[in-house]
Enzyme design. Structure first.
Site, PDB file in Angstrom:
ATOM      1  N   ARG A 121       0.943  -1.444  -0.210  1.00 25.98           N
ATOM      2  CA  ARG A 121       0.254   0.550  -0.100  1.00 25.98           C
ATOM      3  C   ARG A 121       0.951   1.489   0.350  1.00 25.98           C
ATOM      4  NH1 ARG A 121      -3.416  -2.931  -1.380  1.00 25.98           N
ATOM      5  NH2 ARG A 121      -5.326  -3.240  -0.211  1.00 25.98           N
ATOM      6  N   HIS A 156      -0.673   0.200  -9.626  1.00 29.26           N
ATOM      7  CA  HIS A 156      -1.098  -1.293  -9.238  1.00 29.26           C
ATOM      8  C   HIS A 156      -2.357  -2.759  -9.680  1.00 29.26           C
ATOM      9  CE1 HIS A 156      -3.364  -1.184  -4.406  1.00 29.26           C
ATOM     10  NE2 HIS A 156      -3.654  -2.460  -5.341  1.00 29.26           N
TER      11      HIS A 156
HETATM   12  P1  NAP Z   1      -1.358 -11.705   4.835  1.00 31.11           P
HETATM   13  O1  NAP Z   1      -1.278 -13.168   4.471  1.00 31.11           O
HETATM   14  O2  NAP Z   1      -2.429 -11.172   6.257  1.00 31.11           O
HETATM   15  O3  NAP Z   1       0.050 -11.244   5.339  1.00 31.11           O
HETATM   16  C1  NAP Z   1       0.603  -9.821   6.310  1.00 31.11           C
HETATM   17  C2  NAP Z   1       1.622 -10.533   7.319  1.00 31.11           C
HETATM   18  O4  NAP Z   1       2.670  -9.202   7.270  1.00 31.11           O
HETATM   19  C3  NAP Z   1       1.628 -11.537   7.752  1.00 31.11           C
HETATM   20  O5  NAP Z   1       2.857 -12.074   8.200  1.00 31.11           O
HETATM   21  C4  NAP Z   1       2.249 -10.728   8.920  1.00 31.11           C
HETATM   22  O6  NAP Z   1       2.690 -11.623   9.761  1.00 31.11           O
HETATM   23  C5  NAP Z   1       2.951  -9.673   8.923  1.00 31.11           C
HETATM   24  N1  NAP Z   1       2.023  -8.128   9.399  1.00 31.11           N
HETATM   25  C6  NAP Z   1       1.459  -7.781  10.013  1.00 31.11           C
HETATM   26  N2  NAP Z   1       1.112  -6.945  10.218  1.00 31.11           N
HETATM   27  C7  NAP Z   1       2.721  -7.221  10.881  1.00 31.11           C
HETATM   28  C8  NAP Z   1       3.778  -5.806  11.480  1.00 31.11           C
HETATM   29  N3  NAP Z   1       3.230  -4.906  12.139  1.00 31.11           N
HETATM   30  N4  NAP Z   1       4.820  -6.256  12.121  1.00 31.11           N
HETATM   31  C9  NAP Z   1       5.610  -7.467  11.237  1.00 31.11           C
HETATM   32  N5  NAP Z   1       4.805  -8.016  10.525  1.00 31.11           N
HETATM   33  C10 NAP Z   1       3.571  -7.729  10.420  1.00 31.11           C
HETATM   34  O7  NAP Z   1      -1.243 -10.824   3.624  1.00 31.11           O
HETATM   35  P2  NAP Z   1      -1.303 -10.956   1.673  1.00 31.11           P
HETATM   36  O8  NAP Z   1      -2.409 -12.010   1.619  1.00 31.11           O
HETATM   37  O9  NAP Z   1       0.275 -11.408   2.088  1.00 31.11           O
HETATM   38  O10 NAP Z   1      -1.086  -9.890   1.880  1.00 31.11           O
HETATM   39  C11 NAP Z   1      -0.266  -8.536   2.303  1.00 31.11           C
HETATM   40  C12 NAP Z   1      -0.967  -7.636   1.268  1.00 31.11           C
HETATM   41  O11 NAP Z   1      -0.779  -7.147   0.613  1.00 31.11           O
HETATM   42  C13 NAP Z   1      -3.045  -7.048   1.363  1.00 31.11           C
HETATM   43  O12 NAP Z   1      -2.639  -6.610   2.558  1.00 31.11           O
HETATM   44  C14 NAP Z   1      -2.351  -6.162   0.765  1.00 31.11           C
HETATM   45  O13 NAP Z   1      -2.561  -3.936   1.234  1.00 31.11           O
HETATM   46  C15 NAP Z   1      -1.501  -5.837  -0.353  1.00 31.11           C
HETATM   47  N6  NAP Z   1      -2.070  -5.955  -1.531  1.00 31.11           N
HETATM   48  C16 NAP Z   1      -0.893  -5.639  -2.656  1.00 31.11           C
HETATM   49  C17 NAP Z   1      -1.665  -5.893  -4.407  1.00 31.11           C
HETATM   50  C18 NAP Z   1      -1.468  -5.102  -5.266  1.00 31.11           C
HETATM   51  O14 NAP Z   1      -2.027  -5.721  -6.284  1.00 31.11           O
HETATM   52  N7  NAP Z   1      -0.160  -4.756  -4.910  1.00 31.11           N
HETATM   53  C19 NAP Z   1      -2.377  -7.576  -4.350  1.00 31.11           C
HETATM   54  C20 NAP Z   1      -2.839  -8.420  -3.247  1.00 31.11           C
HETATM   55  C21 NAP Z   1      -2.710  -7.726  -1.756  1.00 31.11           C
HETATM   56  P3  NAP Z   1       2.002 -13.095  10.793  1.00 31.11           P
HETATM   57  O15 NAP Z   1       2.771 -13.487   9.892  1.00 31.11           O
HETATM   58  O16 NAP Z   1       2.975 -12.807  11.947  1.00 31.11           O
HETATM   59  O17 NAP Z   1       0.791 -12.428  11.684  1.00 31.11           O
HETATM   60  C1  GLV Z   2      -5.101  -5.161  -4.076  1.00 34.31           C
HETATM   61  O1  GLV Z   2      -4.407  -4.422  -3.619  1.00 34.31           O
HETATM   62  C2  GLV Z   2      -5.395  -6.417  -2.512  1.00 34.31           C
HETATM   63  O2  GLV Z   2      -5.614  -6.150  -1.710  1.00 34.31           O
HETATM   64  O3  GLV Z   2      -6.056  -7.127  -3.185  1.00 34.31           O
END
Ligand code: NAP
Ligand code: GLV
Length: 306
Positions: free
Chosen positions: A221, A269
């Site tokens: 983000r 994005h």
């Molecule tokens: P997820 O499965 O919820 O993973 C989040 C990770 O971040 C977990 O490992 C978590 O730790 C860690 N985390 C959270 N808060 C933290 C903190 N304060 N300190 C250290 N580590 C922390 O999420 P995801 O599915 O991988 O997605 C991640 C993000 O990618 C989304 O929230 C979204 O904003 C972004 N995204 C972007 C796109 C794009 O097109 N650009 C697309 C999809 C998603 P724990 O494992 O210990 O809980």
């Molecule tokens: C895209 O940014 C998503 O959070 O799926």
């Protein structure tokens, strides 16, 4: 069972058709003000009015992984918030990050400039051991990215909230290990959720701790990054460049310094898009599981913010 669909920026008709086909017997319709009370909502960036008018929703299913925008709204009191859990995003994210990393490491941007000028010239190969990659966030997307990067034999480190054991990845956890994680990282990949704890996490102090000639790949983000701090560190020479897919204001406004910066690559994005068919199948599966009282993957912890 009644389901309303309210996905801004997406055409509702294919979502309604897909969910209706996957959930025979359910009434699926586009949400409009004044719509009858539904059991579940399938949403992307809905207005507050949806939740104000639908206080008895049991499930809110986000058609994306990140829920930061939804958590700024007042959700119905009993509703369970469920995020997309991969649904074809992790492979896209892995290819996108590996592309940005390899483009930087192999100096492909320089070769593109050479080719545009008709110049045949080589750059000296650089050892990949000099390019340790640090992935912030070892969740669904971060783990897939870290392992894909490890497949190219870069040293890989990862940082998460709780301790993790990911094969091929040197894992760090919690605030107390953040500095050590940064200090050994040259290419920083951000895959954290946006929460009060992670907002502005890439700033002058933290990016300043990266190894010299650091490179930033932000695919999570825009509000994770302090724009002016990145620019100062690029212009001061501590950072070599950045690949940015997400921004504080999207679309990135015309005239924003990122557009024209010679060492910043901007994409709109697009690193991991919501794939409609995979997402409909996953959400339909989850609605079925919810109705049968089975546990769901991807339920958001409202206190943690992800
Ligand atoms: P997820 O499965 O919820 O993973 C989040 C990770 O971040 C977990 O490992 C978590 O730790 C860690 N985390 C959270 N808060 C933290 C903190 N304060 N300190 C250290 N580590 C922390 O999420 P995801 O599915 O991988 O997605 C991640 C993000 O990618 C989304 O929230 C979204 O904003 C972004 N995204 C972007 C796109 C794009 O097109 N650009 C697309 C999809 C998603 P724990 O494992 O210990 O809980
Ligand atoms: C895209 O940014 C998503 O959070 O799926």
């Amino acid at each position: 069972m009644r389901i309303v669909v309210c996905c801004t920026e997406m055409k509702p008709a294919p979502w309604i058709a897909g969910l209706s086909a996957a959930l025979p017997g359910a009434t699926v319709e586009e949400w409009r003000p004044g719509a009858p009370q539904a059991d579940h909502a399938v949403v992307w960036a809905p207005p507050q009015q949806l939740f104000d008018e639908q206080p008895r929703l049991k499930g809110v299913f986000n058609t994306g992984a990140g829920v930061d925008a939804l958590l700024k709204l007042r959700l119905p009191p009993e509703a369970v918030l469920v995020r997309l859990d991969d649904a074809g995003m992790s492979v896209q994210m892995a290819e996108f990050v590996c592309h940005a990393l390899v483009r930087h490491f192999r100096e492909l941007d320089g070769y593109e400039r050479d080719a545009a000028e008709g110049r045949w010239s080589f750059r000296r190969p650089r050892p990949r051991s000099d390019f340790p990659v640090g992935v912030m966030g070892l969740g669904v997307l971060g783990q897939r990215v870290a392992q894909a990067v490890a497949g190219f034999e870069f040293p890989v480190r990862g940082w998460s909230r709780g301790a993790k054991d990911v094969p091929g990845v040197q894992c760090f956890a919690g605030a107390q290990q953040f500095d050590a994680f940064l200090a050994g990282t040259r290419v920083l990949v951000n895959l954290l959720p946006l929460t009060p704890e992670t907002e502005n996490i890439m700033n002058r102090a933290t990016l300043g701790r990266l190894l010299p000639a650091g490179y930033v790949i932000n695919v999570a983000r825009g509000a994770h990054l302090v724009d002016e701090d990145l620019l100062a560190l690029l212009d001061g020479g501590h950072l070599a460049g950045a690949a940015l897919d997400v921004f504080r204001t999207e679309p990135l406004p015309p005239g924003h310094p990122f557009w024209a910066h010679p060492r910043i690559t901007v994409t709109p994005h697009t690193s991991a898009r919501t794939l409609r068919d995979e997402s409909i199948a996953q959400i339909a599966r989850k609605i079925r599981a919810f109705e049968q009282g089975e546990p769901l993957v991807g339920v958001v912890d409202l206190q943690r913010g992800y």
